[in-house]
Scaffold this motif. Sequence first.
Motif, mmCIF file in Angstrom:
data_model
loop_
_atom_site.group_PDB
_atom_site.id
_atom_site.type_symbol
_atom_site.label_atom_id
_atom_site.label_comp_id
_atom_site.label_asym_id
_atom_site.label_seq_id
_atom_site.Cartn_x
_atom_site.Cartn_y
_atom_site.Cartn_z
ATOM 1 N N GLU A 87 1.164 -1.379 0.387
ATOM 2 C CA GLU A 87 0.226 0.259 -0.293
ATOM 3 C C GLU A 87 0.819 1.295 -0.133
ATOM 4 N N VAL A 88 0.613 1.957 -0.825
ATOM 5 C CA VAL A 88 1.575 3.320 -1.378
ATOM 6 C C VAL A 88 0.771 4.391 -0.536
ATOM 7 N N TYR A 89 1.453 5.050 0.357
ATOM 8 C CA TYR A 89 0.443 6.517 0.955
ATOM 9 C C TYR A 89 0.892 7.545 0.722
ATOM 10 N N GLN A 90 0.061 8.109 0.375
ATOM 11 C CA GLN A 90 0.655 9.841 -0.585
ATOM 12 C C GLN A 90 0.220 10.803 0.169
ATOM 13 N N GLU A 91 0.214 11.718 0.528
ATOM 14 C CA GLU A 91 0.018 13.153 0.694
ATOM 15 C C GLU A 91 0.757 14.227 -0.145
ATOM 16 N N ALA A 92 -0.346 15.819 -0.558
ATOM 17 C CA ALA A 92 -0.083 16.175 -1.068
ATOM 18 C C ALA A 92 -0.291 17.579 -0.079
ATOM 19 N N TRP A 93 0.550 18.908 -0.130
ATOM 20 C CA TRP A 93 1.037 19.679 0.682
ATOM 21 C C TRP A 93 1.261 20.974 0.105
#
Length: 135
Positions: A87-93
């Motif tokens: 599972e790839v976890y990503q955040e956009a800031w």
Amino acid sequence: MSKIFEKTLSPRFSETDALGHVSNTTLPVWFEDARQPVFELFTPSLDVHNWPLILARLDVDFTAQIFYGKEVLIKTGLSRLGNSSLEVYQEAWQNNQLAAKGRTTLVHFDYQTQKAKPIEGALRDQLAQYIVEAN
């Protein structure tokens, strides 16, 4: 401490919607683009004829609006490493504010046998360096 991948993107005018912010359909595209370093761990050449991954699930949670004209930082890590999937976890800031979070389940897949295959050895060791605590 875990490693993460980072990619900075500049929102394009064409990615905005009638409300003046970046469209919600854009984030899955940005997240896919920012997953390229993960893809390269599996296939360094990015040869699509030797592609060992399939996408099984994609979720995006939106936490703030994203606007045109200001860069967006995408942070990428792994929130889970299973026997044959991850599972790839990503955040956009944007402007030091979390604007979106995403989780993508990828399966290590053998197209000839049409079955999932284990993630083993050096590849598993490399991937394990990117396991992060997902929010």
